[in-house]
Write a protein that holds these residues in place. Structure first.
Motif, PDB file in Angstrom:
ATOM      1  N   SER A  24       0.832  -1.212   0.000  1.00 58.57           N
ATOM      2  CA  SER A  24       0.000   0.000   0.000  1.00 58.57           C
ATOM      3  C   SER A  24       0.864   1.258   0.000  1.00 58.57           C
ATOM      4  O   SER A  24       0.578   2.235  -0.703  1.00 58.57           O
ATOM      5  CB  SER A  24      -0.925  -0.004   1.227  1.00 58.57           C
ATOM      6  OG  SER A  24      -1.813  -1.092   1.184  1.00 58.57           O
ATOM      7  N   PHE A  25       1.933   1.219   0.769  1.00 63.86           N
ATOM      8  CA  PHE A  25       2.806   2.395   0.880  1.00 63.86           C
ATOM      9  C   PHE A  25       3.484   2.713  -0.445  1.00 63.86           C
ATOM     10  O   PHE A  25       3.699   3.890  -0.773  1.00 63.86           O
ATOM     11  CB  PHE A  25       3.851   2.146   1.973  1.00 63.86           C
ATOM     12  CG  PHE A  25       4.804   3.289   2.165  1.00 63.86           C
ATOM     13  CD1 PHE A  25       4.375   4.477   2.743  1.00 63.86           C
ATOM     14  CD2 PHE A  25       6.128   3.185   1.771  1.00 63.86           C
ATOM     15  CE1 PHE A  25       5.255   5.538   2.923  1.00 63.86           C
ATOM     16  CE2 PHE A  25       7.015   4.236   1.944  1.00 63.86           C
ATOM     17  CZ  PHE A  25       6.574   5.418   2.527  1.00 63.86           C
ATOM     18  N   THR A  26       3.838   1.683  -1.207  1.00 63.11           N
ATOM     19  CA  THR A  26       4.575   1.928  -2.453  1.00 63.11           C
ATOM     20  C   THR A  26       3.647   2.169  -3.639  1.00 63.11           C
ATOM     21  O   THR A  26       4.138   2.319  -4.759  1.00 63.11           O
ATOM     22  CB  THR A  26       5.482   0.722  -2.789  1.00 63.11           C
ATOM     23  OG1 THR A  26       4.687  -0.469  -2.858  1.00 63.11           O
ATOM     24  CG2 THR A  26       6.567   0.559  -1.760  1.00 63.11           C
ATOM     25  N   ALA A  27       2.348   2.219  -3.403  1.00 59.34           N
ATOM     26  CA  ALA A  27       1.416   2.418  -4.514  1.00 59.34           C
ATOM     27  C   ALA A  27       1.591   3.812  -5.111  1.00 59.34           C
ATOM     28  O   ALA A  27       2.465   4.039  -5.923  1.00 59.34           O
ATOM     29  CB  ALA A  27      -0.023   2.168  -4.067  1.00 59.34           C
ATOM     30  N   GLN A  28       0.766   4.758  -4.763  1.00 58.43           N
ATOM     31  CA  GLN A  28       0.886   6.112  -5.304  1.00 58.43           C
ATOM     32  C   GLN A  28       0.679   7.114  -4.185  1.00 58.43           C
ATOM     33  O   GLN A  28      -0.244   6.963  -3.372  1.00 58.43           O
ATOM     34  CB  GLN A  28      -0.158   6.340  -6.397  1.00 58.43           C
ATOM     35  CG  GLN A  28       0.074   5.548  -7.659  1.00 58.43           C
ATOM     36  CD  GLN A  28       1.345   5.952  -8.392  1.00 58.43           C
ATOM     37  OE1 GLN A  28       1.830   7.065  -8.235  1.00 58.43           O
ATOM     38  NE2 GLN A  28       1.888   5.030  -9.176  1.00 58.43           N
ATOM     39  N   PRO A  29       1.498   8.155  -4.106  1.00 59.44           N
ATOM     40  CA  PRO A  29       2.694   8.355  -4.932  1.00 59.44           C
ATOM     41  C   PRO A  29       3.847   7.475  -4.464  1.00 59.44           C
ATOM     42  O   PRO A  29       3.926   7.135  -3.282  1.00 59.44           O
ATOM     43  CB  PRO A  29       3.017   9.835  -4.725  1.00 59.44           C
ATOM     44  CG  PRO A  29       2.510  10.119  -3.345  1.00 59.44           C
ATOM     45  CD  PRO A  29       1.279   9.277  -3.159  1.00 59.44           C
ATOM     46  N   GLU A  30       4.718   7.107  -5.391  1.00 55.91           N
ATOM     47  CA  GLU A  30       5.844   6.266  -5.019  1.00 55.91           C
ATOM     48  C   GLU A  30       6.780   7.033  -4.082  1.00 55.91           C
ATOM     49  O   GLU A  30       7.027   8.221  -4.270  1.00 55.91           O
ATOM     50  CB  GLU A  30       6.611   5.821  -6.266  1.00 55.91           C
ATOM     51  CG  GLU A  30       5.853   4.797  -7.085  1.00 55.91           C
ATOM     52  CD  GLU A  30       6.636   4.350  -8.300  1.00 55.91           C
ATOM     53  OE1 GLU A  30       7.663   4.982  -8.621  1.00 55.91           O
ATOM     54  OE2 GLU A  30       6.216   3.362  -8.936  1.00 55.91           O
ATOM     55  N   PRO A  31       7.330   6.354  -3.068  1.00 54.55           N
ATOM     56  CA  PRO A  31       8.232   7.036  -2.128  1.00 54.55           C
ATOM     57  C   PRO A  31       9.536   7.450  -2.787  1.00 54.55           C
ATOM     58  O   PRO A  31      10.059   6.766  -3.676  1.00 54.55           O
ATOM     59  CB  PRO A  31       8.470   5.972  -1.049  1.00 54.55           C
ATOM     60  CG  PRO A  31       8.184   4.667  -1.722  1.00 54.55           C
ATOM     61  CD  PRO A  31       7.101   4.954  -2.718  1.00 54.55           C
TER      62      PRO A  31
ATOM     63  N   GLY B 125      11.128 -11.881  -5.083  1.00 53.16           N
ATOM     64  CA  GLY B 125       9.712 -11.953  -5.423  1.00 53.16           C
ATOM     65  C   GLY B 125       8.852 -10.834  -4.883  1.00 53.16           C
ATOM     66  O   GLY B 125       7.628 -10.988  -4.780  1.00 53.16           O
ATOM     67  N   VAL B 126       9.456  -9.706  -4.515  1.00 56.81           N
ATOM     68  CA  VAL B 126       8.687  -8.540  -4.051  1.00 56.81           C
ATOM     69  C   VAL B 126       9.019  -7.361  -4.958  1.00 56.81           C
ATOM     70  O   VAL B 126       9.528  -6.321  -4.513  1.00 56.81           O
ATOM     71  CB  VAL B 126       8.960  -8.221  -2.558  1.00 56.81           C
ATOM     72  CG1 VAL B 126       8.227  -9.206  -1.662  1.00 56.81           C
ATOM     73  CG2 VAL B 126      10.463  -8.230  -2.255  1.00 56.81           C
ATOM     74  N   SER B 127       8.702  -7.522  -6.231  1.00 56.55           N
ATOM     75  CA  SER B 127       9.092  -6.532  -7.230  1.00 56.55           C
ATOM     76  C   SER B 127       8.451  -5.176  -7.002  1.00 56.55           C
ATOM     77  O   SER B 127       8.995  -4.149  -7.407  1.00 56.55           O
ATOM     78  CB  SER B 127       8.752  -7.053  -8.633  1.00 56.55           C
ATOM     79  OG  SER B 127       9.571  -8.151  -8.967  1.00 56.55           O
ATOM     80  N   TYR B 128       7.283  -5.141  -6.356  1.00 54.70           N
ATOM     81  CA  TYR B 128       6.641  -3.848  -6.104  1.00 54.70           C
ATOM     82  C   TYR B 128       7.498  -2.979  -5.190  1.00 54.70           C
ATOM     83  O   TYR B 128       7.432  -1.747  -5.252  1.00 54.70           O
ATOM     84  CB  TYR B 128       5.237  -4.045  -5.521  1.00 54.70           C
ATOM     85  CG  TYR B 128       5.193  -4.780  -4.199  1.00 54.70           C
ATOM     86  CD1 TYR B 128       5.205  -4.097  -2.990  1.00 54.70           C
ATOM     87  CD2 TYR B 128       5.119  -6.166  -4.163  1.00 54.70           C
ATOM     88  CE1 TYR B 128       5.151  -4.765  -1.788  1.00 54.70           C
ATOM     89  CE2 TYR B 128       5.056  -6.858  -2.963  1.00 54.70           C
ATOM     90  CZ  TYR B 128       5.077  -6.152  -1.783  1.00 54.70           C
ATOM     91  OH  TYR B 128       5.026  -6.834  -0.589  1.00 54.70           O
ATOM     92  N   LEU B 129       8.320  -3.601  -4.342  1.00 48.92           N
ATOM     93  CA  LEU B 129       9.235  -2.835  -3.498  1.00 48.92           C
ATOM     94  C   LEU B 129      10.442  -2.336  -4.284  1.00 48.92           C
ATOM     95  O   LEU B 129      11.077  -1.352  -3.901  1.00 48.92           O
ATOM     96  CB  LEU B 129       9.707  -3.692  -2.326  1.00 48.92           C
ATOM     97  CG  LEU B 129       8.634  -4.163  -1.346  1.00 48.92           C
ATOM     98  CD1 LEU B 129       9.226  -5.113  -0.312  1.00 48.92           C
ATOM     99  CD2 LEU B 129       7.971  -2.965  -0.659  1.00 48.92           C
ATOM    100  N   ALA B 130      10.751  -3.027  -5.376  1.00 43.12           N
ATOM    101  CA  ALA B 130      11.904  -2.638  -6.192  1.00 43.12           C
ATOM    102  C   ALA B 130      11.625  -1.406  -7.036  1.00 43.12           C
ATOM    103  O   ALA B 130      12.545  -0.618  -7.318  1.00 43.12           O
ATOM    104  CB  ALA B 130      12.300  -3.798  -7.110  1.00 43.12           C
ATOM    105  N   VAL B 131      10.379  -1.229  -7.473  1.00 42.19           N
ATOM    106  CA  VAL B 131      10.070  -0.216  -8.480  1.00 42.19           C
ATOM    107  C   VAL B 131      10.495   1.187  -8.059  1.00 42.19           C
ATOM    108  O   VAL B 131      11.198   1.879  -8.816  1.00 42.19           O
ATOM    109  CB  VAL B 131       8.576  -0.268  -8.864  1.00 42.19           C
ATOM    110  CG1 VAL B 131       8.202   0.937  -9.740  1.00 42.19           C
ATOM    111  CG2 VAL B 131       8.258  -1.571  -9.605  1.00 42.19           C
ATOM    112  N   PRO B 132      10.111   1.693  -6.886  1.00 42.59           N
ATOM    113  CA  PRO B 132      10.500   3.083  -6.564  1.00 42.59           C
ATOM    114  C   PRO B 132      12.008   3.266  -6.457  1.00 42.59           C
ATOM    115  O   PRO B 132      12.534   4.312  -6.864  1.00 42.59           O
ATOM    116  CB  PRO B 132       9.792   3.359  -5.232  1.00 42.59           C
ATOM    117  CG  PRO B 132       9.470   2.027  -4.668  1.00 42.59           C
ATOM    118  CD  PRO B 132       9.251   1.122  -5.832  1.00 42.59           C
ATOM    119  N   ALA B 133      12.715   2.270  -5.929  1.00 39.80           N
ATOM    120  CA  ALA B 133      14.171   2.401  -5.810  1.00 39.80           C
ATOM    121  C   ALA B 133      14.836   2.411  -7.179  1.00 39.80           C
ATOM    122  O   ALA B 133      15.722   3.230  -7.454  1.00 39.80           O
ATOM    123  CB  ALA B 133      14.722   1.254  -4.957  1.00 39.80           C
ATOM    124  N   LEU B 134      14.418   1.513  -8.049  1.00 34.80           N
ATOM    125  CA  LEU B 134      15.017   1.467  -9.386  1.00 34.80           C
ATOM    126  C   LEU B 134      14.637   2.695 -10.209  1.00 34.80           C
ATOM    127  O   LEU B 134      15.448   3.191 -10.995  1.00 34.80           O
ATOM    128  CB  LEU B 134      14.565   0.181 -10.095  1.00 34.80           C
ATOM    129  CG  LEU B 134      15.124  -1.116  -9.505  1.00 34.80           C
ATOM    130  CD1 LEU B 134      14.425  -2.317 -10.122  1.00 34.80           C
ATOM    131  CD2 LEU B 134      16.636  -1.211  -9.723  1.00 34.80           C
TER     132      LEU B 134
END
Length: 441
Positions: free
Chosen positions: A38-45, A97-106
């Motif tokens: 939920s936290f990494t949804a929008q807006p991305e951190p 396997g937690v790619s949603y956590l990777a997106v904002p960092a990448l």
């Protein structure tokens, strides 16, 4: 056993991160991951929020024994603006396997180093894992004039197709050079998808509501029914939670017979898979089709292989179904679209996220609204088959929001695409594709 640090650390200040922090401390890592999603949804951190996110992830990873992710999370927490730390964290998240956590960092790493091909490729991989195909297309299209064919232009074509942009996908695919190792298999699979999609859109709209058309384009399979509930509320023809029924099993067998007739298939026998549910459904199918039944053999031609749910079938038997025998048709009644089986069936009754078989332990609600558990139906396979054949195959009218799905239209679509049906291996479905459905995690 969860590891705990001997040093007292302050919890994050953001409420979602603070809740995740405490859930990890209480041993509820899945609950913490739901908060982090939920936290990494929008807006991305970004900035300090990324560092705080990494600190929580490091704690959760340490609790699970994922030392690589714990190390990467700790490094990012210490310096949330360093491109190398951002990339290493994103890479470890994708690997775990937690790619949603990777997106904002990448995404932040790529903002800082926009020409870094490795960062871009890892971000595309993370977005693809999350079925955020339109975002992956946008990312690749920004550099379309300098893309390398393998894998960048291939990934542009693949993600464009999964996003529903058939013209862009076909254009990028035509520009590809011959595939080097290890890409020939992926090239062939995408080529088959594009050929099926071009054919499907001559017979159906192939828009973001056309579940049957896109199911055929992406998997090569024919979809027998649409869920009569929640179509306009986010499900678009798929089921979320389903208590399967004998009625629905018989409806699925009727649709299977309709599709066999529409495609001109003439099986000589029904092949029985080893699990109990598939054997019961297979015996019912044999009776309905007027065919003999026989044990499944992977190289036996001109048979209908019947599965209730391939995720419950013996994995070795399912794996042997990837390469098809001549004239062999694989039928699956209830197929999980969020955790697809190892092979995609040639005919599928319905797509679900979670399903309880008619003979499984079930829940019923009393007139007072109380839930009660019903025991499993432990009758023999032959008795279950007889129960299926006594059922009522009339479609459930549902909530009235699902588009009409008459047998004539189903048969017409199957007849229109049959020249591209039963071709190539039964590749598993890796993405739900352009037709969205709500997911319940």
């Amino acid at each position: 056993m969860f590891r705990r640090s001997s040093r007292k650390e302050r919890p994050p200040t953001r409420p979602e991160l603070a809740r995740a922090w405490e859930q990890v401390a209480a041993g509820d890592v899945p609950g913490a991951l739901r908060e982090l999603r939920s936290f990494t949804a929008q807006p991305e951190p970004v900035g300090d929020d990324l560092g705080e996110l990494a600190r929580v992830v490091a704690r959760a990873a340490a609790a699970c024994g994922f030392d690589d992710l714990a190390t990467a999370g700790t490094a990012l927490a210490e310096d949330s603006r360093r491109p190398r730390a951002l990339y290493d964290f994103g890479y470890a998240c994708v690997e775990r396997g937690v790619s949603y956590l990777a997106v904002p960092a990448l995404r932040e790493a790529l903002r800082q180093v926009p020409d870094a091909r490795g960062i871009r490729a890892e971000l595309v991989s993370a977005l693809e894992d999350e079925h955020r195909h339109s975002e992956a297309v946008q990312l690749l299209a920004e550099r379309e004039d300098v893309l390398e064919d393998w894998p960048e232009r291939y990934l542009l074509a693949y993600n464009a197709l999964m996003a529903g942009d058939l013209d862009r996908a076909a254009g990028a695919f035509r520009r590809l050079s011959p595939p080097p190792d290890p890409w020939p298999g992926a090239h062939g699979r995408l080529g088959r998808m594009l050929e099926r999609a071009e054919l499907a859109r001559t017979a159906s709209p192939l828009d973001r509501r056309d579940l049957r058309g896109w199911h055929f384009a992406l998997t090569g399979g024919l979809l027998g029914t649409l869920s009569p509930y929640g179509f306009a509320a986010g499900m678009t023809g798929r089921y979320a939670y389903l208590q399967d029924s004998y009625d629905l099993c018989l409806q699925g067998l009727h649709r299977m017979r309709l599709l066999l007739d529409a495609t001109g298939s003439r099986p000589r026998a029904v092949a029985l898979l080893p699990d109990r549910g598939s054997r019961a459904l297979g015996l019912a199918a044999a009776e309905l089709l007027g065919l003999p039944s026989e044990p499944f053999a992977p190289d036996r031609a001109d048979t209908v292989v019947v599965a209730h749910d391939l995720t419950g079938t013996d994995p070795d038997a399912a794996a042997r179904l990837r390469e098809r025998a001549p004239g062999q048709v694989l039928f699956e009644h209830a197929s999980c679209w969020t955790g697809p089986p190892a092979v995609t069936a040639d005919i599928t009754t319905l797509l679900h996220q979670t399903a309880v078989a008619p003979w499984g332990v079930r829940t019923r609600f009393t007139a007072e609204g109380e839930a009660e558990r019903l025991p499993a139906d432990d009758r023999s396979e032959a008795e279950l088959a007889a129960e299926i054949l006594r059922a009522d195959p009339t479609p459930d009218p549902g909530d009235g929001e699902t588009p009409a799905d008459p047998e004539a239209a189903v048969a017409a679509f199957a007849a229109a695409v049959r020249d591209r049906w039963l071709l190539g291996p039964r590749d598993p479905a890796r993405s739900p594709g352009p037709v969205p459905s709500s997911r319940f995690r």
